[in-house]
Design a protein around this motif. Structure first.
Motif, PDB file in Angstrom:
ATOM      1  N   ASP A   1       0.692  -1.342  -0.022  1.00  0.00           N
ATOM      2  CA  ASP A   1       0.142   0.128  -0.287  1.00  0.00           C
ATOM      3  C   ASP A   1       0.832   1.268  -0.020  1.00  0.00           C
ATOM      4  O   ASP A   1       0.259   2.459   0.052  1.00  0.00           O
ATOM      5  CB  ASP A   1      -0.982   0.073   1.112  1.00  0.00           C
ATOM      6  CG  ASP A   1      -1.954  -1.129   1.050  1.00  0.00           C
ATOM      7  OD1 ASP A   1      -2.479  -1.182   0.076  1.00  0.00           O
ATOM      8  OD2 ASP A   1      -2.514  -1.936   2.032  1.00  0.00           O
ATOM      9  N   LYS A   2       2.078   1.002  -0.272  1.00  0.00           N
ATOM     10  CA  LYS A   2       2.921   2.115  -0.301  1.00  0.00           C
ATOM     11  C   LYS A   2       2.833   2.686  -1.745  1.00  0.00           C
ATOM     12  O   LYS A   2       2.603   2.059  -2.865  1.00  0.00           O
ATOM     13  CB  LYS A   2       4.399   1.943  -0.291  1.00  0.00           C
ATOM     14  CG  LYS A   2       4.747   1.713   1.312  1.00  0.00           C
ATOM     15  CD  LYS A   2       6.098   1.427   1.532  1.00  0.00           C
ATOM     16  CE  LYS A   2       6.428   1.211   3.291  1.00  0.00           C
ATOM     17  NZ  LYS A   2       5.945   2.497   4.061  1.00  0.00           N
ATOM     18  N   THR A   3       2.944   4.089  -1.955  1.00  0.00           N
ATOM     19  CA  THR A   3       2.833   4.730  -3.527  1.00  0.00           C
ATOM     20  C   THR A   3       4.184   4.256  -4.122  1.00  0.00           C
ATOM     21  O   THR A   3       5.206   4.326  -3.458  1.00  0.00           O
ATOM     22  CB  THR A   3       2.418   5.949  -3.139  1.00  0.00           C
ATOM     23  OG1 THR A   3       3.479   6.930  -2.831  1.00  0.00           O
ATOM     24  CG2 THR A   3       1.126   6.375  -2.553  1.00  0.00           C
TER      25      THR A   3
ATOM     26  N   ILE B   1       3.795  10.151 -12.768  1.00  0.00           N
ATOM     27  CA  ILE B   1       3.139   9.026 -12.381  1.00  0.00           C
ATOM     28  C   ILE B   1       1.996   9.813 -11.471  1.00  0.00           C
ATOM     29  O   ILE B   1       2.383  10.578 -10.506  1.00  0.00           O
ATOM     30  CB  ILE B   1       3.918   7.935 -11.461  1.00  0.00           C
ATOM     31  CG1 ILE B   1       4.766   7.437 -12.613  1.00  0.00           C
ATOM     32  CG2 ILE B   1       3.149   6.785 -10.797  1.00  0.00           C
ATOM     33  CD1 ILE B   1       4.190   6.728 -13.722  1.00  0.00           C
ATOM     34  N   SER B   2       0.918   9.341 -11.296  1.00  0.00           N
ATOM     35  CA  SER B   2      -0.263   9.865 -10.221  1.00  0.00           C
ATOM     36  C   SER B   2       0.203   9.370  -8.909  1.00  0.00           C
ATOM     37  O   SER B   2       0.971   8.556  -8.625  1.00  0.00           O
ATOM     38  CB  SER B   2      -1.495   8.953 -10.585  1.00  0.00           C
ATOM     39  OG  SER B   2      -2.215   9.096 -11.961  1.00  0.00           O
ATOM     40  N   ASP B   3      -0.064  10.420  -8.212  1.00  0.00           N
ATOM     41  CA  ASP B   3       0.500  10.332  -6.683  1.00  0.00           C
ATOM     42  C   ASP B   3      -0.074   9.286  -5.939  1.00  0.00           C
ATOM     43  O   ASP B   3       0.608   8.641  -5.151  1.00  0.00           O
ATOM     44  CB  ASP B   3      -0.127  11.767  -6.051  1.00  0.00           C
ATOM     45  CG  ASP B   3       0.631  13.120  -6.696  1.00  0.00           C
ATOM     46  OD1 ASP B   3       1.620  12.786  -7.302  1.00  0.00           O
ATOM     47  OD2 ASP B   3      -0.071  13.981  -6.227  1.00  0.00           O
ATOM     48  N   ASN B   4      -1.312   8.763  -6.075  1.00  0.00           N
ATOM     49  CA  ASN B   4      -2.107   7.785  -5.396  1.00  0.00           C
ATOM     50  C   ASN B   4      -1.872   6.467  -5.810  1.00  0.00           C
ATOM     51  O   ASN B   4      -2.469   5.514  -5.313  1.00  0.00           O
ATOM     52  CB  ASN B   4      -3.422   8.050  -5.031  1.00  0.00           C
ATOM     53  CG  ASN B   4      -4.287   8.402  -6.375  1.00  0.00           C
ATOM     54  OD1 ASN B   4      -3.506   8.240  -7.633  1.00  0.00           O
ATOM     55  ND2 ASN B   4      -5.138   8.375  -6.300  1.00  0.00           N
ATOM     56  N   VAL B   5      -1.206   6.175  -6.838  1.00  0.00           N
ATOM     57  CA  VAL B   5      -0.922   4.784  -7.413  1.00  0.00           C
ATOM     58  C   VAL B   5       0.084   3.928  -6.380  1.00  0.00           C
ATOM     59  O   VAL B   5       1.325   4.388  -6.092  1.00  0.00           O
ATOM     60  CB  VAL B   5      -0.251   4.730  -8.944  1.00  0.00           C
ATOM     61  CG1 VAL B   5       0.056   3.255  -9.295  1.00  0.00           C
ATOM     62  CG2 VAL B   5      -1.231   5.404  -9.583  1.00  0.00           C
ATOM     63  N   THR B   6      -0.399   2.949  -5.838  1.00  0.00           N
ATOM     64  CA  THR B   6       0.395   2.185  -4.866  1.00  0.00           C
ATOM     65  C   THR B   6       0.774   0.926  -5.739  1.00  0.00           C
ATOM     66  O   THR B   6       0.689   0.725  -6.910  1.00  0.00           O
ATOM     67  CB  THR B   6      -0.621   1.648  -3.901  1.00  0.00           C
ATOM     68  OG1 THR B   6      -1.425   0.810  -4.627  1.00  0.00           O
ATOM     69  CG2 THR B   6      -1.202   2.695  -3.146  1.00  0.00           C
TER      70      THR B   6
END
Length: 232
Positions: free
Chosen positions: A29-31, A119-124
């Motif tokens: 679950d880390k970006t 890259i999108s900030d919330n992509v894990t």
């Protein structure tokens, strides 16, 4: 490179130093942007003094289903995920994913500066693994439809494109480059290797089916990795 465990941390002794390798569950679950700071976690003094250059995880299809990365019905093969503690600095690799099987797919994410920019900030990490599985599934589906003649031809096949060429570079869409290379094995059988490059992402299909088309490949790329990018 050392091998980590899926559910529990492991301790490795490297050059006399005890190094704790996190479990995959700790990292899921880390970006992706957060993972670029692995360098600070494992090499606090200097990248040149890092005792651990990379660590990998073997993920079976059953593991992926239990971690809710793929639906229960999907099975695209086992995966090896490798994280590099350099964190993508100086154009280096942040992570690689190898999907075993007849297609032999490798997925690389490289260059921290571009990762932070595009890259999108919330992509894990969980999201990225899911995208990689989705790409492999979609490519396999497109290949099956093409091989069995269940879909209308949508352009020249890889075999037709490479009839008189050993290497080919194609730009099917802005910011997407496809490189195709023809190889011959010891029995003079042909193998096609295709790389889809959209910086900082590179996907290589080492055993590309001769009768898929570029449209099939681009479709799998967009279907799998569309959520990865920051929207303009």
């Amino acid at each position: 490179m050392v091998r980590g465990m899926v559910e529990a941390p492991s301790v490795e002794k490297i050059y006399g130093m005890r190094v704790t390798v996190p479990s995959l569950m700790e990292l899921l679950d880390k970006t992706l942007k957060g993972l670029t700071f692995l360098a600070y976690t494992y090499c606090p003094e200097s990248l040149f003094k890092c005792y651990l250059d990379s660590f990998s995880y073997e993920i079976s299809s059953e593991d992926a289903k239990e971690m809710k990365i793929i639906p229960p019905v999907d099975d695209v093969g086992d995966v090896r995920l490798t994280l590099y503690t350099v964190g993508g600095y100086s154009g280096g690799t942040l992570l690689s994913i190898n999907i075993e099987g007849i297609n032999d797919i490798e997925i690389l994410l490289e260059d921290r500066d571009i990762i932070l920019e595009k890259i999108s900030d919330n992509v894990t990490l969980r999201d990225f693994l899911r995208m990689s599985y989705t790409f492999a599934w979609r490519y396999e589906k497109n290949k099956f439809m093409r091989v069995t003649g269940r879909t209308v031809k949508n352009g020249e096949t890889i075999e037709e494109l490479m009839k008189n060429a050993m290497n080919l570079r194609v730009v099917p869409e802005p910011d997407v480059v496809i490189l195709i290379t023809k190889h011959f094995d010891e029995l003079d059988e042909v193998r096609y290797e295709t790389s889809i490059i959209s910086i900082p992402l590179t996907i290589t299909i080492r055993n590309t089916t001769a009768n898929v088309t570029l449209t099939d490949i681009v479709d799998a790329f967009k279907f799998g990795f569309a959520p990865l990018w920051t929207k303009p």
